[in-house]
Motif scaffolding. Structure first.
Motif, PDB file in Angstrom:
ATOM      1  N   ALA A  26       0.937  -1.341   0.086  1.00 30.93           N
ATOM      2  CA  ALA A  26      -0.195   0.130  -0.079  1.00 30.93           C
ATOM      3  C   ALA A  26       0.863   1.345   0.074  1.00 30.93           C
ATOM      4  N   ILE A  27       2.200   1.166   0.874  1.00 30.82           N
ATOM      5  CA  ILE A  27       2.806   2.435   0.891  1.00 30.82           C
ATOM      6  C   ILE A  27       3.400   2.539  -0.609  1.00 30.82           C
ATOM      7  N   ALA A  28       4.175   1.498  -1.253  1.00 32.54           N
ATOM      8  CA  ALA A  28       4.283   1.559  -2.775  1.00 32.54           C
ATOM      9  C   ALA A  28       3.435   2.156  -3.541  1.00 32.54           C
ATOM     10  N   ILE A  29       2.054   1.752  -3.680  1.00 28.78           N
ATOM     11  CA  ILE A  29       1.337   2.165  -4.446  1.00 28.78           C
ATOM     12  C   ILE A  29       1.107   3.544  -4.154  1.00 28.78           C
ATOM     13  N   THR A  30       1.229   4.165  -2.816  1.00 28.78           N
ATOM     14  CA  THR A  30       0.570   5.533  -2.594  1.00 28.78           C
ATOM     15  C   THR A  30       2.114   6.304  -3.122  1.00 28.78           C
ATOM     16  N   ILE A  31       3.171   5.886  -3.052  1.00 32.05           N
ATOM     17  CA  ILE A  31       4.150   6.702  -3.660  1.00 32.05           C
ATOM     18  C   ILE A  31       4.196   6.762  -5.093  1.00 32.05           C
ATOM     19  N   SER A  32       3.619   5.664  -5.911  1.00 33.79           N
ATOM     20  CA  SER A  32       3.516   5.521  -7.335  1.00 33.79           C
ATOM     21  C   SER A  32       2.374   6.681  -7.823  1.00 33.79           C
ATOM     22  N   GLN A  33       1.322   7.071  -6.937  1.00 37.98           N
ATOM     23  CA  GLN A  33       0.511   8.057  -7.306  1.00 37.98           C
ATOM     24  C   GLN A  33       0.940   9.335  -6.890  1.00 37.98           C
ATOM     25  N   LEU A  34       1.836   9.575  -5.927  1.00 39.04           N
ATOM     26  CA  LEU A  34       2.177  10.886  -5.587  1.00 39.04           C
ATOM     27  C   LEU A  34       3.489  11.302  -6.279  1.00 39.04           C
ATOM     28  N   ARG A  35       3.872  10.442  -7.226  1.00 37.90           N
ATOM     29  CA  ARG A  35       5.292  10.780  -7.544  1.00 37.90           C
ATOM     30  C   ARG A  35       5.659  12.146  -8.354  1.00 37.90           C
ATOM     31  N   PRO A  36       4.471  12.650  -8.868  1.00 37.09           N
ATOM     32  CA  PRO A  36       4.927  14.140  -9.476  1.00 37.09           C
ATOM     33  C   PRO A  36       5.340  15.382  -8.517  1.00 37.09           C
ATOM     34  N   GLY A  37       4.771  14.732  -7.274  1.00 35.30           N
ATOM     35  CA  GLY A  37       5.346  15.605  -6.099  1.00 35.30           C
ATOM     36  C   GLY A  37       6.468  15.384  -5.434  1.00 35.30           C
ATOM     37  N   LEU A  38       7.152  14.232  -5.746  1.00 32.10           N
ATOM     38  CA  LEU A  38       8.157  13.674  -5.051  1.00 32.10           C
ATOM     39  C   LEU A  38       9.435  13.953  -5.986  1.00 32.10           C
ATOM     40  N   PRO A  39      10.545  14.463  -5.255  1.00 36.96           N
ATOM     41  CA  PRO A  39      11.746  14.780  -5.941  1.00 36.96           C
ATOM     42  C   PRO A  39      12.223  13.224  -6.685  1.00 36.96           C
ATOM     43  N   GLY A  40      12.829  13.364  -7.849  1.00 37.13           N
ATOM     44  CA  GLY A  40      13.396  12.236  -8.431  1.00 37.13           C
ATOM     45  C   GLY A  40      12.313  11.080  -8.855  1.00 37.13           C
ATOM     46  N   LEU A  41      11.039  11.417  -8.739  1.00 36.92           N
ATOM     47  CA  LEU A  41      10.227  10.278  -9.107  1.00 36.92           C
ATOM     48  C   LEU A  41       9.333  10.709 -10.370  1.00 36.92           C
ATOM     49  N   ALA A  42       9.554  11.643 -10.896  1.00 37.17           N
ATOM     50  CA  ALA A  42       8.746  12.047 -12.073  1.00 37.17           C
ATOM     51  C   ALA A  42       9.027  11.294 -13.431  1.00 37.17           C
ATOM     52  N   GLY A  43       8.196  11.235 -14.297  1.00 33.92           N
ATOM     53  CA  GLY A  43       8.855  10.431 -15.517  1.00 33.92           C
ATOM     54  C   GLY A  43       8.155   8.988 -15.399  1.00 33.92           C
ATOM     55  N   TRP A  44       7.862   8.506 -16.654  1.00 29.13           N
ATOM     56  CA  TRP A  44       7.362   6.936 -16.824  1.00 29.13           C
ATOM     57  C   TRP A  44       8.428   5.796 -16.303  1.00 29.13           C
ATOM     58  N   ARG A  45       9.622   6.259 -16.293  1.00 30.53           N
ATOM     59  CA  ARG A  45      10.535   5.150 -15.764  1.00 30.53           C
ATOM     60  C   ARG A  45      10.325   4.749 -14.465  1.00 30.53           C
ATOM     61  N   SER A  46      10.237   5.930 -13.427  1.00 29.99           N
ATOM     62  CA  SER A  46      10.014   5.593 -12.076  1.00 29.99           C
ATOM     63  C   SER A  46       8.634   4.947 -11.790  1.00 29.99           C
ATOM     64  N   TYR A  47       7.669   5.421 -12.509  1.00 27.18           N
ATOM     65  CA  TYR A  47       6.371   4.920 -12.233  1.00 27.18           C
ATOM     66  C   TYR A  47       6.335   3.307 -12.935  1.00 27.18           C
ATOM     67  N   THR A  48       6.957   3.128 -13.902  1.00 25.98           N
ATOM     68  CA  THR A  48       7.043   1.568 -14.316  1.00 25.98           C
ATOM     69  C   THR A  48       7.957   0.906 -13.308  1.00 25.98           C
ATOM     70  N   ALA A  49       8.938   1.238 -12.806  1.00 20.71           N
ATOM     71  CA  ALA A  49       9.487   0.767 -11.909  1.00 20.71           C
ATOM     72  C   ALA A  49       8.814   0.299 -10.810  1.00 20.71           C
ATOM     73  N   ILE A  50       8.148   1.085 -10.109  1.00 18.82           N
ATOM     74  CA  ILE A  50       7.327   0.810  -8.964  1.00 18.82           C
ATOM     75  C   ILE A  50       6.290  -0.195  -9.408  1.00 18.82           C
ATOM     76  N   TYR A  51       5.817   0.111 -10.639  1.00 14.76           N
ATOM     77  CA  TYR A  51       4.478  -0.871 -11.095  1.00 14.76           C
ATOM     78  C   TYR A  51       4.857  -2.045 -11.112  1.00 14.76           C
ATOM     79  N   LEU A  52       6.274  -2.316 -11.692  1.00 13.87           N
ATOM     80  CA  LEU A  52       6.621  -3.640 -12.007  1.00 13.87           C
ATOM     81  C   LEU A  52       7.299  -4.340 -10.754  1.00 13.87           C
ATOM     82  N   LEU A  53       7.595  -3.435  -9.892  1.00  8.24           N
ATOM     83  CA  LEU A  53       7.984  -3.926  -8.557  1.00  8.24           C
ATOM     84  C   LEU A  53       7.014  -4.542  -7.838  1.00  8.24           C
ATOM     85  N   VAL A  54       5.780  -3.871  -7.551  1.00 12.27           N
ATOM     86  CA  VAL A  54       4.844  -4.453  -6.837  1.00 12.27           C
ATOM     87  C   VAL A  54       4.106  -6.002  -7.500  1.00 12.27           C
TER      88      VAL A  54
END
Length: 317
Positions: free
Chosen positions: A19-47
């Protein structure tokens, strides 16, 4: 937070971490270093990959009575991971936009594996006491089958495009429905639901709902990458992994009991049997005669099944 996760049961800690990982993935635009499709894809595939690992750990730790069933579920999720990898990486890095795409081979391929695992789980329950329980799942499934045919399967088969596009589009709701109906047998086939059963059936319901919403939005041109669907798919992965981590996965279904007269059970079954007549009423009000045949067939099948179920109850009494 870390201490709480360590003290929680393994399956519950896994859900919390996911649940924490999903929350981070949805808040990524407001978190430093988590913008862009690579970070989102990485979290998605990690889950997604975490569900594969969770199922493997559950099999190793709990030594289930039906190892083949859980091994099929494990391979199913690994294939699903392959589909997600090809879809997200292929779309964003390699610009694959065609349909069907290589990812569809994996997405469609995971359904038979998941269905086979579920069938292995419930196959030993076809004794006399459990047949009445399993019949409830068939009754409930008729309504969903009629609704899915009218809303998703028939429109997908009649959508514009080549034969391959039509077959692939229709295959998704068909396989989704088949897997979901088998999952209903898992739910209705036991009077007392273990933690693993509850988690697994919840995962199947969520998968069916998410895929159905996605298919409907695609049919009507309303899908534009809505992230709430990603949250639902990610939640499905977590519930599936947690069902394998739960200790009760050793015996996914308890032995059948001769009586299954819970008022809640019958109220739920009654509500589900109203799906088919509700569909008939809706189309009657609209004056739509295109779906009279599937609704009529579904109503007849439902009437026969309910009659047989009542006959079984009378014989039991």
């Amino acid at each position: 937070m870390t201490r709480l996760l360590r003290r929680a049961p393994g399956w519950l800690g896994y859900l919390a971490a996911g649940a924490i990982a999903i929350t981070i993935s949805q808040l990524r635009p407001g978190l430093p270093g988590l913008a862009g499709w690579r970070s989102y894809t990485a979290i998605y595939l990690l889950v997604n990959a975490s569900a594969v690992a969770a199922i493997a750990v559950g099999i190793y730790r709990h030594r289930p009575a039906q190892p083949v069933a859980w091994l099929l579920v494990l391979v199913n999720q690994a294939v699903y991971f392959g589909g997600d990898f090809l879809f997200y990486v292929g779309r964003n890095a390699w610009h694959w936009t065609s349909f069907p795409a290589p990812a569809d081979t994996f997405y469609l391929g995971h359904y038979p594996l998941l269905a086979a695992g579920l069938i292995v789980m419930i196959r030993h329950r076809w004794d006399a006491p459990s047949r009445q329980l399993l019949a409830d799942g068939v009754i409930a499934g008729v309504g969903f089958a009629v609704l899915s045919w009218i809303v998703l399967i028939a429109p997908s088969a009649n959508a514009p495009g080549s034969l391959l596009v039509k077959v692939t589009s229709a295959a998704y709701p068909v396989l989704d429905l088949a897997t979901f109906l088998i999952g209903l047998q898992l739910f209705f086939g036991s009077k007392r639901k273990t933690g693993s059963v509850k988690l697994l059936v919840s995962a199947l319901v969520l998968l069916f709902a998410t895929d159905s919403i996605y298919a409907w939005m695609q049919l009507h041109g309303a899908y534009h990458g809505q992230q709430f669907l990603d949250v639902m798919w990610l939640s499905y992965y977590l519930l599936l992994g947690a069902s394998a981590l739960h200790p009760s996965m050793r015996n996914i279904i308890d032995p059948a009991e001769p009586r299954a007269d819970s008022p809640v059970r019958y109220l739920l079954l009654f509500a589900l049997t109203l799906i088919t007549p509700a569909v008939a009423l809706y189309h009657g009000i609209r004056g739509d005669t295109n779906n009279e045949l599937p609704v009529a067939v579904g109503s007849v099948v439902l009437f026969v099944l309910v009659g047989l179920r009542m006959l079984g109850l009378i014989r039991h009494q």
